[in-house]
Design a protein around this motif. Structure first.
Motif, PDB file in Angstrom:
ATOM      1  N   TRP A 190     -10.466   8.135  11.078  1.00  0.00           N
ATOM      2  CA  TRP A 190     -11.221   7.558  12.207  1.00  0.00           C
ATOM      3  C   TRP A 190     -11.225   8.510  13.393  1.00  0.00           C
ATOM      4  CZ3 TRP A 190      -8.361   2.282  11.858  1.00  0.00           C
ATOM      5  CH2 TRP A 190      -8.952   1.486  10.872  1.00  0.00           C
ATOM      6  N   ILE A 191     -10.078   9.070  13.701  1.00  0.00           N
ATOM      7  CA  ILE A 191      -9.969   9.952  14.872  1.00  0.00           C
ATOM      8  C   ILE A 191     -10.814  11.211  14.674  1.00  0.00           C
ATOM      9  CG2 ILE A 191      -8.365  11.407  16.165  1.00  0.00           C
ATOM     10  CD1 ILE A 191      -6.266   9.175  15.741  1.00  0.00           C
ATOM     11  N   ILE A 192     -10.756  11.800  13.483  1.00  0.00           N
ATOM     12  CA  ILE A 192     -11.560  12.997  13.218  1.00  0.00           C
ATOM     13  C   ILE A 192     -13.040  12.678  13.350  1.00  0.00           C
ATOM     14  CG2 ILE A 192     -12.281  14.615  11.410  1.00  0.00           C
ATOM     15  CD1 ILE A 192      -9.387  14.648  10.439  1.00  0.00           C
ATOM     16  N   GLY A 193     -13.468  11.546  12.810  1.00  0.00           N
ATOM     17  CA  GLY A 193     -14.877  11.175  12.898  1.00  0.00           C
ATOM     18  C   GLY A 193     -15.334  10.976  14.325  1.00  0.00           C
ATOM     19  N   ILE A 194     -14.536  10.286  15.118  1.00  0.00           N
ATOM     20  CA  ILE A 194     -14.903  10.047  16.520  1.00  0.00           C
ATOM     21  C   ILE A 194     -14.893  11.355  17.307  1.00  0.00           C
ATOM     22  CG2 ILE A 194     -14.123   8.944  18.650  1.00  0.00           C
ATOM     23  CD1 ILE A 194     -13.192   6.593  16.867  1.00  0.00           C
ATOM     24  N   LEU A 195     -13.869  12.181  17.088  1.00  0.00           N
ATOM     25  CA  LEU A 195     -13.808  13.460  17.799  1.00  0.00           C
ATOM     26  C   LEU A 195     -14.947  14.395  17.388  1.00  0.00           C
ATOM     27  CD1 LEU A 195      -9.990  14.257  17.914  1.00  0.00           C
ATOM     28  CD2 LEU A 195     -11.484  13.556  19.784  1.00  0.00           C
TER      29      LEU A 195
ATOM     30  N   SER B  30       0.830  -1.198   0.000  1.00  0.00           N
ATOM     31  CA  SER B  30       0.000   0.000   0.000  1.00  0.00           C
ATOM     32  C   SER B  30       0.865   1.247   0.000  1.00  0.00           C
ATOM     33  CB  SER B  30      -0.937   0.046   1.190  1.00  0.00           C
ATOM     34  OG  SER B  30      -0.595  -0.804   2.187  1.00  0.00           O
ATOM     35  N   PRO B  31       0.288   2.339  -0.495  1.00  0.00           N
ATOM     36  CA  PRO B  31       1.047   3.595  -0.457  1.00  0.00           C
ATOM     37  C   PRO B  31       1.323   4.019   0.979  1.00  0.00           C
ATOM     38  CG  PRO B  31      -1.016   3.831  -1.692  1.00  0.00           C
ATOM     39  CD  PRO B  31      -0.987   2.466  -1.140  1.00  0.00           C
ATOM     40  N   ARG B  32       2.367   4.779   1.166  1.00  0.00           N
ATOM     41  CA  ARG B  32       2.771   5.179   2.526  1.00  0.00           C
ATOM     42  C   ARG B  32       1.756   6.081   3.189  1.00  0.00           C
ATOM     43  NH1 ARG B  32       8.989   5.406   3.224  1.00  0.00           N
ATOM     44  NH2 ARG B  32       8.224   6.102   5.228  1.00  0.00           N
ATOM     45  N   TRP B  33       0.974   6.808   2.418  1.00  0.00           N
ATOM     46  CA  TRP B  33       0.020   7.757   2.976  1.00  0.00           C
ATOM     47  C   TRP B  33      -1.261   7.080   3.452  1.00  0.00           C
ATOM     48  CZ3 TRP B  33      -4.582   7.508   0.489  1.00  0.00           C
ATOM     49  CH2 TRP B  33      -4.579   7.034  -0.818  1.00  0.00           C
ATOM     50  N   LEU B  34      -1.498   5.850   3.052  1.00  0.00           N
ATOM     51  CA  LEU B  34      -2.791   5.214   3.308  1.00  0.00           C
ATOM     52  C   LEU B  34      -3.072   4.995   4.793  1.00  0.00           C
ATOM     53  CD1 LEU B  34      -5.146   3.871   1.595  1.00  0.00           C
ATOM     54  CD2 LEU B  34      -4.146   1.760   2.385  1.00  0.00           C
ATOM     55  N   ALA B  35      -2.162   4.404   5.515  1.00  0.00           N
ATOM     56  CA  ALA B  35      -2.403   4.112   6.938  1.00  0.00           C
ATOM     57  C   ALA B  35      -2.579   5.376   7.774  1.00  0.00           C
ATOM     58  CB  ALA B  35      -1.284   3.240   7.491  1.00  0.00           C
ATOM     59  N   PRO B  36      -1.734   6.401   7.620  1.00  0.00           N
ATOM     60  CA  PRO B  36      -1.968   7.609   8.411  1.00  0.00           C
ATOM     61  C   PRO B  36      -3.298   8.302   8.088  1.00  0.00           C
ATOM     62  CG  PRO B  36       0.263   7.627   7.545  1.00  0.00           C
ATOM     63  CD  PRO B  36      -0.437   6.476   6.912  1.00  0.00           C
ATOM     64  N   VAL B  37      -3.656   8.351   6.809  1.00  0.00           N
ATOM     65  CA  VAL B  37      -4.928   8.978   6.437  1.00  0.00           C
ATOM     66  C   VAL B  37      -6.098   8.185   7.002  1.00  0.00           C
ATOM     67  CG1 VAL B  37      -6.433   9.553   4.479  1.00  0.00           C
ATOM     68  CG2 VAL B  37      -4.009  10.098   4.384  1.00  0.00           C
ATOM     69  N   MET B  38      -5.984   6.863   6.991  1.00  0.00           N
ATOM     70  CA  MET B  38      -7.036   6.005   7.523  1.00  0.00           C
ATOM     71  C   MET B  38      -7.240   6.256   9.020  1.00  0.00           C
ATOM     72  SD  MET B  38      -6.951   1.849   7.517  1.00  0.00           S
ATOM     73  CE  MET B  38      -5.416   1.800   8.413  1.00  0.00           C
ATOM     74  N   VAL B  39      -6.168   6.262   9.776  1.00  0.00           N
ATOM     75  CA  VAL B  39      -6.261   6.455  11.230  1.00  0.00           C
ATOM     76  C   VAL B  39      -6.733   7.869  11.557  1.00  0.00           C
ATOM     77  CG1 VAL B  39      -4.911   6.500  13.357  1.00  0.00           C
ATOM     78  CG2 VAL B  39      -4.564   4.662  11.713  1.00  0.00           C
ATOM     79  N   VAL B  40      -6.215   8.864  10.857  1.00  0.00           N
ATOM     80  CA  VAL B  40      -6.628  10.248  11.103  1.00  0.00           C
ATOM     81  C   VAL B  40      -8.109  10.426  10.783  1.00  0.00           C
ATOM     82  CG1 VAL B  40      -6.336  12.616  10.280  1.00  0.00           C
ATOM     83  CG2 VAL B  40      -4.347  11.245  10.870  1.00  0.00           C
TER      84      VAL B  40
ATOM     85  N   ILE C  66     -15.671   8.344   9.513  1.00  0.00           N
ATOM     86  CA  ILE C  66     -15.409   6.981   9.982  1.00  0.00           C
ATOM     87  C   ILE C  66     -15.549   5.978   8.838  1.00  0.00           C
ATOM     88  CG2 ILE C  66     -16.256   5.157  11.506  1.00  0.00           C
ATOM     89  CD1 ILE C  66     -17.010   7.403  13.494  1.00  0.00           C
ATOM     90  N   ILE C  67     -16.587   6.114   8.028  1.00  0.00           N
ATOM     91  CA  ILE C  67     -16.790   5.187   6.903  1.00  0.00           C
ATOM     92  C   ILE C  67     -15.672   5.344   5.880  1.00  0.00           C
ATOM     93  CG2 ILE C  67     -18.312   4.709   4.945  1.00  0.00           C
ATOM     94  CD1 ILE C  67     -20.659   5.322   6.869  1.00  0.00           C
ATOM     95  N   PHE C  68     -15.212   6.577   5.662  1.00  0.00           N
ATOM     96  CA  PHE C  68     -14.091   6.790   4.757  1.00  0.00           C
ATOM     97  C   PHE C  68     -12.851   6.049   5.257  1.00  0.00           C
ATOM     98  CE2 PHE C  68     -10.410   9.458   3.447  1.00  0.00           C
ATOM     99  CZ  PHE C  68     -10.493   9.206   2.084  1.00  0.00           C
ATOM    100  N   GLY C  69     -12.615   6.077   6.568  1.00  0.00           N
ATOM    101  CA  GLY C  69     -11.494   5.325   7.141  1.00  0.00           C
ATOM    102  C   GLY C  69     -11.654   3.832   6.961  1.00  0.00           C
ATOM    103  N   VAL C  70     -12.875   3.334   7.083  1.00  0.00           N
ATOM    104  CA  VAL C  70     -13.122   1.894   6.886  1.00  0.00           C
ATOM    105  C   VAL C  70     -12.893   1.503   5.432  1.00  0.00           C
ATOM    106  CG1 VAL C  70     -14.914   0.117   6.921  1.00  0.00           C
ATOM    107  CG2 VAL C  70     -14.681   1.677   8.847  1.00  0.00           C
TER     108      VAL C  70
END
Length: 81
Positions: free
Chosen positions: A36-41, A24-34, A70-74
């Motif tokens: 989720w965090i933005i959605g929850i916050l 996977s591209p290097r940006w994928l995991a950080p964008v995914m986690v961020v 959150i769905i975008f992160g999923v």
């Protein structure tokens, strides 16, 4: 004891495909986690401080905004290798 018959026809073996490991591209995991965090916050801030500026104008749409993040992160997590 009689000798058993051998197969005259060779057994089919499918051709070997080169197994390339997908990365996977290097940006994928950080964008995914961020995401989720933005959605929850976003949802948490809406429930804790519903009269905050910017949040109070959206009313119940804040839940939709939070769940979209959150769905975008999923969705991104399905592309992670």
């Amino acid at each position: 004891m009689p000798k058993s018959r051998t197969r005259k026809k060779a057994v089919y073996t499918p051709p070997q495909k080169s197994q390339q490991v997908k990365v996977s591209p290097r940006w994928l995991a950080p964008v995914m986690v961020v995401s989720w965090i933005i959605g929850i916050l976003w949802i948490a801030v809406y429930y804790i401080v519903p009269s905050a500026p910017g949040i109070s104008t959206l009313n119940q749409w804040n839940l939709l905004v939070g769940f979209v993040f959150i769905i975008f992160g999923v969705i991104l997590s399905t592309r992670w290798r």
